[in-house]
Scaffold this motif. Structure first.
Motif, PDB file in Angstrom:
ATOM      1  N   ARG A  22       0.942  -1.259  -0.031  1.00 31.17           N
ATOM      2  CA  ARG A  22       0.153   0.035   0.190  1.00 31.17           C
ATOM      3  C   ARG A  22       1.046   1.149  -0.047  1.00 31.17           C
ATOM      4  N   SER A  23       0.519   1.958  -0.592  1.00 29.25           N
ATOM      5  CA  SER A  23       1.189   3.525  -0.911  1.00 29.25           C
ATOM      6  C   SER A  23       1.135   4.379   0.395  1.00 29.25           C
ATOM      7  N   LEU A  24       2.077   4.895   0.422  1.00 23.82           N
ATOM      8  CA  LEU A  24       1.907   5.806   1.822  1.00 23.82           C
ATOM      9  C   LEU A  24       0.930   7.027   1.578  1.00 23.82           C
ATOM     10  N   VAL A  25       0.982   7.504   0.120  1.00 21.21           N
ATOM     11  CA  VAL A  25       0.409   8.738  -0.217  1.00 21.21           C
ATOM     12  C   VAL A  25      -0.565   8.385  -1.174  1.00 21.21           C
ATOM     13  N   GLU A  26      -0.857   7.374  -2.152  1.00 15.91           N
ATOM     14  CA  GLU A  26      -1.711   7.153  -3.063  1.00 15.91           C
ATOM     15  C   GLU A  26      -3.231   7.315  -2.277  1.00 15.91           C
ATOM     16  N   GLU A 113       0.285   0.777   6.764  1.00 21.16           N
ATOM     17  CA  GLU A 113      -0.834   0.415   7.081  1.00 21.16           C
ATOM     18  C   GLU A 113      -1.358   1.025   8.451  1.00 21.16           C
ATOM     19  N   ALA A 114      -0.716   1.221   9.362  1.00 23.77           N
ATOM     20  CA  ALA A 114      -0.826   1.671  10.627  1.00 23.77           C
ATOM     21  C   ALA A 114      -0.965   3.432  10.301  1.00 23.77           C
ATOM     22  N   LEU A 115      -0.244   4.104   9.699  1.00 25.95           N
ATOM     23  CA  LEU A 115      -0.129   5.107   9.410  1.00 25.95           C
ATOM     24  C   LEU A 115      -1.637   5.630   8.582  1.00 25.95           C
ATOM     25  N   ARG A 116      -1.833   4.934   7.664  1.00 25.15           N
ATOM     26  CA  ARG A 116      -2.996   5.177   6.853  1.00 25.15           C
ATOM     27  C   ARG A 116      -4.276   4.756   7.603  1.00 25.15           C
ATOM     28  N   SER A 117      -4.105   4.243   8.720  1.00 24.07           N
ATOM     29  CA  SER A 117      -5.585   3.788   9.392  1.00 24.07           C
ATOM     30  C   SER A 117      -5.646   4.947  10.378  1.00 24.07           C
ATOM     31  N   VAL A 118      -4.732   5.743  10.693  1.00 26.47           N
ATOM     32  CA  VAL A 118      -4.919   6.949  11.520  1.00 26.47           C
ATOM     33  C   VAL A 118      -5.047   8.050  10.657  1.00 26.47           C
TER      34      VAL A 118
END
Length: 138
Positions: A22-26, A113-118
């Motif tokens: 998963r992309s950090l910013v896409e 994943e953790a970052l994108r879930s926040v």
């Protein structure tokens, strides 16, 4: 063996592929919505560093994510970095003022994943500008 059990012992070839990272910013940047996800906290990413740090310290361990709003590409990068810092127990204010791009681009898939879930989204009227600013994080 005449009952056909020999055929069952032959190896079966299965193609294995690594799951897509998963992309950090896409897909992170979008135009503002009135209430895309009801009850989701919205952070004014142009607020003071102290206010943002306080917000992120709490939201990083909450049951919900948040949406950030800014028109600044530079501030969007800072918000991504500060969210990562909050999740890692690092200095959120330092991440806001001096985002570590090398650290962010080296995040492993579970950290992304953790970052994108926040950090659920960055909403902005300047979608193209903010998306371009985040490009170094792809």
């Amino acid at each position: 063996m005449a009952d056909g059990s020999e055929a069952a012992r032959e190896p079966v070839l299965v193609a294995l592929t690594a799951p897509a990272r998963r992309s950090l910013v896409e897909g992170l940047v979008r135009a503002p919505s009135i209430s895309a996800i009801e009850g989701t906290p919205v952070l004014d990413a142009d607020a003071s560093d102290a206010d943002i740090a306080d917000f992120l310290a709490g939201i990083a361990h909450a049951e919900t994510g948040y949406i950030a709003r800014t028109a600044s590409g530079e501030r969007a990068i800072a918000i991504v970095a500060a969210t990562a810092a909050a999740l890692c127990g690092e200095d959120i204010r330092a991440a806001l003022t001096t985002p570590d791009l090398a650290f962010l681009t080296a995040l492993k898939p579970p950290a992304v994943e953790a970052l994108r879930s926040v950090l659920l989204a960055i909403e902005t009227d300047a979608v193209d500008e903010v998306t371009r600013a985040l490009h170094p994080l792809t």
